[in-house]
Design a protein around this motif. Sequence first.
Motif, PDB file in Angstrom:
ATOM      1  N   LYS A   1       0.840  -1.197   0.000  1.00 29.16           N
ATOM      2  CA  LYS A   1       0.000   0.000   0.000  1.00 29.16           C
ATOM      3  C   LYS A   1       0.876   1.250   0.000  1.00 29.16           C
ATOM      4  O   LYS A   1       2.085   1.179   0.196  1.00 29.16           O
ATOM      5  N   LYS A   2       0.231   2.370  -0.197  1.00 29.39           N
ATOM      6  CA  LYS A   2       0.912   3.661  -0.192  1.00 29.39           C
ATOM      7  C   LYS A   2       1.633   3.837   1.148  1.00 29.39           C
ATOM      8  O   LYS A   2       1.064   3.561   2.204  1.00 29.39           O
ATOM      9  N   GLY A   3       2.887   4.270   1.086  1.00 30.54           N
ATOM     10  CA  GLY A   3       3.673   4.488   2.294  1.00 30.54           C
ATOM     11  C   GLY A   3       4.597   3.346   2.655  1.00 30.54           C
ATOM     12  O   GLY A   3       5.461   3.505   3.519  1.00 30.54           O
ATOM     13  N   ASP A   4       4.436   2.173   2.014  1.00 34.95           N
ATOM     14  CA  ASP A   4       5.332   1.050   2.284  1.00 34.95           C
ATOM     15  C   ASP A   4       6.722   1.345   1.721  1.00 34.95           C
ATOM     16  O   ASP A   4       6.861   1.896   0.634  1.00 34.95           O
ATOM     17  N   LYS A   5       7.735   0.966   2.484  1.00 30.58           N
ATOM     18  CA  LYS A   5       9.120   1.139   2.050  1.00 30.58           C
ATOM     19  C   LYS A   5       9.560  -0.158   1.366  1.00 30.58           C
ATOM     20  O   LYS A   5       9.398  -1.249   1.929  1.00 30.58           O
ATOM     21  N   VAL A   6      10.088  -0.041   0.149  1.00 27.80           N
ATOM     22  CA  VAL A   6      10.475  -1.213  -0.630  1.00 27.80           C
ATOM     23  C   VAL A   6      11.856  -1.018  -1.252  1.00 27.80           C
ATOM     24  O   VAL A   6      12.341   0.102  -1.412  1.00 27.80           O
ATOM     25  N   TRP A   7      12.442  -2.131  -1.608  1.00 22.64           N
ATOM     26  CA  TRP A   7      13.682  -2.184  -2.383  1.00 22.64           C
ATOM     27  C   TRP A   7      13.386  -3.126  -3.537  1.00 22.64           C
ATOM     28  O   TRP A   7      12.770  -4.179  -3.336  1.00 22.64           O
ATOM     29  N   PHE A   8      13.775  -2.771  -4.767  1.00 23.62           N
ATOM     30  CA  PHE A   8      13.437  -3.630  -5.899  1.00 23.62           C
ATOM     31  C   PHE A   8      14.478  -3.528  -7.008  1.00 23.62           C
ATOM     32  O   PHE A   8      15.240  -2.568  -7.088  1.00 23.62           O
ATOM     33  N   THR A   9      14.501  -4.571  -7.830  1.00 21.25           N
ATOM     34  CA  THR A   9      15.376  -4.630  -9.002  1.00 21.25           C
ATOM     35  C   THR A   9      14.519  -4.992 -10.201  1.00 21.25           C
ATOM     36  O   THR A   9      13.428  -5.547 -10.053  1.00 21.25           O
ATOM     37  N   GLY A  10      15.015  -4.696 -11.390  1.00 18.15           N
ATOM     38  CA  GLY A  10      14.262  -5.037 -12.586  1.00 18.15           C
ATOM     39  C   GLY A  10      15.013  -4.724 -13.859  1.00 18.15           C
ATOM     40  O   GLY A  10      16.220  -4.472 -13.841  1.00 18.15           O
ATOM     41  N   THR A  11      14.265  -4.743 -14.955  1.00 17.41           N
ATOM     42  CA  THR A  11      14.823  -4.478 -16.276  1.00 17.41           C
ATOM     43  C   THR A  11      13.983  -3.420 -16.976  1.00 17.41           C
ATOM     44  O   THR A  11      12.797  -3.268 -16.699  1.00 17.41           O
ATOM     45  N   ILE A  12      14.637  -2.716 -17.891  1.00 17.04           N
ATOM     46  CA  ILE A  12      13.961  -1.697 -18.694  1.00 17.04           C
ATOM     47  C   ILE A  12      13.882  -2.215 -20.124  1.00 17.04           C
ATOM     48  O   ILE A  12      14.891  -2.576 -20.715  1.00 17.04           O
ATOM     49  N   LEU A  13      12.678  -2.247 -20.672  1.00 11.55           N
ATOM     50  CA  LEU A  13      12.455  -2.677 -22.047  1.00 11.55           C
ATOM     51  C   LEU A  13      11.500  -1.694 -22.700  1.00 11.55           C
ATOM     52  O   LEU A  13      10.392  -1.487 -22.202  1.00 11.55           O
ATOM     53  N   ASN A  14      11.932  -1.080 -23.786  1.00 10.07           N
ATOM     54  CA  ASN A  14      11.126  -0.078 -24.492  1.00 10.07           C
ATOM     55  C   ASN A  14      10.636   1.025 -23.558  1.00 10.07           C
ATOM     56  O   ASN A  14       9.474   1.417 -23.589  1.00 10.07           O
ATOM     57  N   ASN A  15      11.516   1.486 -22.702  1.00 14.36           N
ATOM     58  CA  ASN A  15      11.233   2.572 -21.761  1.00 14.36           C
ATOM     59  C   ASN A  15      10.217   2.212 -20.677  1.00 14.36           C
ATOM     60  O   ASN A  15       9.695   3.087 -20.014  1.00 14.36           O
ATOM     61  N   VAL A  16       9.904   0.940 -20.514  1.00 13.02           N
ATOM     62  CA  VAL A  16       9.010   0.475 -19.454  1.00 13.02           C
ATOM     63  C   VAL A  16       9.874  -0.231 -18.406  1.00 13.02           C
ATOM     64  O   VAL A  16      10.686  -1.081 -18.732  1.00 13.02           O
ATOM     65  N   HIS A  17       9.709   0.161 -17.144  1.00 11.94           N
ATOM     66  CA  HIS A  17      10.464  -0.432 -16.045  1.00 11.94           C
ATOM     67  C   HIS A  17       9.681  -1.623 -15.488  1.00 11.94           C
ATOM     68  O   HIS A  17       8.604  -1.440 -14.912  1.00 11.94           O
ATOM     69  N   TYR A  18      10.218  -2.829 -15.671  1.00 14.75           N
ATOM     70  CA  TYR A  18       9.598  -4.054 -15.170  1.00 14.75           C
ATOM     71  C   TYR A  18      10.339  -4.507 -13.913  1.00 14.75           C
ATOM     72  O   TYR A  18      11.557  -4.667 -13.929  1.00 14.75           O
ATOM     73  N   VAL A  19       9.611  -4.719 -12.835  1.00 10.88           N
ATOM     74  CA  VAL A  19      10.195  -5.146 -11.567  1.00 10.88           C
ATOM     75  C   VAL A  19      10.284  -6.662 -11.547  1.00 10.88           C
ATOM     76  O   VAL A  19       9.278  -7.352 -11.710  1.00 10.88           O
ATOM     77  N   ASP A  20      11.502  -7.179 -11.351  1.00  6.87           N
ATOM     78  CA  ASP A  20      11.724  -8.626 -11.287  1.00  6.87           C
ATOM     79  C   ASP A  20      11.670  -9.148  -9.853  1.00  6.87           C
ATOM     80  O   ASP A  20      11.281 -10.271  -9.604  1.00  6.87           O
ATOM     81  N   MET A  21      12.105  -8.298  -8.900  1.00  8.15           N
ATOM     82  CA  MET A  21      12.073  -8.688  -7.500  1.00  8.15           C
ATOM     83  C   MET A  21      11.793  -7.450  -6.645  1.00  8.15           C
ATOM     84  O   MET A  21      12.384  -6.392  -6.857  1.00  8.15           O
ATOM     85  N   ILE A  22      10.867  -7.594  -5.704  1.00  7.30           N
ATOM     86  CA  ILE A  22      10.540  -6.502  -4.794  1.00  7.30           C
ATOM     87  C   ILE A  22      10.598  -7.037  -3.365  1.00  7.30           C
ATOM     88  O   ILE A  22      10.117  -8.132  -3.085  1.00  7.30           O
ATOM     89  N   VAL A  23      11.239  -6.265  -2.500  1.00  9.78           N
ATOM     90  CA  VAL A  23      11.417  -6.667  -1.110  1.00  9.78           C
ATOM     91  C   VAL A  23      10.776  -5.609  -0.220  1.00  9.78           C
ATOM     92  O   VAL A  23      11.082  -4.420  -0.340  1.00  9.78           O
ATOM     93  N   TYR A  24       9.881  -6.051   0.649  1.00  8.54           N
ATOM     94  CA  TYR A  24       9.253  -5.154   1.622  1.00  8.54           C
ATOM     95  C   TYR A  24      10.238  -4.912   2.752  1.00  8.54           C
ATOM     96  O   TYR A  24      10.790  -5.853   3.324  1.00  8.54           O
ATOM     97  N   VAL A  25      10.465  -3.642   3.078  1.00  9.71           N
ATOM     98  CA  VAL A  25      11.378  -3.286   4.162  1.00  9.71           C
ATOM     99  C   VAL A  25      10.543  -2.969   5.396  1.00  9.71           C
ATOM    100  O   VAL A  25       9.731  -2.039   5.381  1.00  9.71           O
ATOM    101  N   MET A  26      10.739  -3.734   6.436  1.00  7.22           N
ATOM    102  CA  MET A  26       9.955  -3.559   7.657  1.00  7.22           C
ATOM    103  C   MET A  26      10.334  -2.231   8.315  1.00  7.22           C
ATOM    104  O   MET A  26      11.499  -1.869   8.343  1.00  7.22           O
ATOM    105  N   PRO A  27       9.333  -1.517   8.833  1.00  6.89           N
ATOM    106  CA  PRO A  27       9.632  -0.248   9.497  1.00  6.89           C
ATOM    107  C   PRO A  27      10.386  -0.458  10.801  1.00  6.89           C
ATOM    108  O   PRO A  27      10.220  -1.482  11.474  1.00  6.89           O
ATOM    109  N   ASP A  28      11.227   0.509  11.133  1.00  6.85           N
ATOM    110  CA  ASP A  28      11.949   0.460  12.417  1.00  6.85           C
ATOM    111  C   ASP A  28      10.976   0.752  13.544  1.00  6.85           C
ATOM    112  O   ASP A  28      10.082   1.585  13.415  1.00  6.85           O
ATOM    113  N   ASP A  29      11.142   0.116  14.663  1.00  8.24           N
ATOM    114  CA  ASP A  29      10.284   0.354  15.819  1.00  8.24           C
ATOM    115  C   ASP A  29      10.908   1.359  16.776  1.00  8.24           C
ATOM    116  O   ASP A  29      10.755   1.274  17.983  1.00  8.24           O
ATOM    117  N   SER A  30      11.640   2.321  16.210  1.00  7.71           N
ATOM    118  CA  SER A  30      12.312   3.277  17.102  1.00  7.71           C
ATOM    119  C   SER A  30      11.466   4.481  17.387  1.00  7.71           C
ATOM    120  O   SER A  30      10.497   4.789  16.888  1.00  7.71           O
TER     121      SER A  30
END
Length: 102
Positions: free
Chosen positions: A73-102
């Motif tokens: 959802k909106k506001g989630d922190k993520v890290w992702f990798t992917g490929t660009i084909l014809n100016n379209v960014h395709y995500v191959d892997m997305i990792v959800y980054v858990m928020p810090d409890d500080s």
Amino acid sequence: MKQLTQRFTPFLIMLALMLPWATADALETFEKAGIISSVGPDQFTLDRKSYRLAPKAQLKSEDASHKKFSDFKKGDKVWFTGTILNNVHYVDMIVYVMPDDS
């Protein structure tokens, strides 16, 4: 004329064999991290740039509430990798980054 044809035949054959690769775009890879600003059925936006999920995209999360793309959802922190084909960014892997409890 026969000599001219014999000289140019190998060149024409090589040119014809290279033609399919002349129009193909090179694949570029990318890696990015940030906070999701909007989510759609098969894409999300980060820093005003849309990223589409590749058909075989992998989703990784330590949090049980973020095991499917529909859980993001909106506001989630993520890290992702992917490929660009014809100016379209395709995500191959997305990792959800858990928020810090500080």
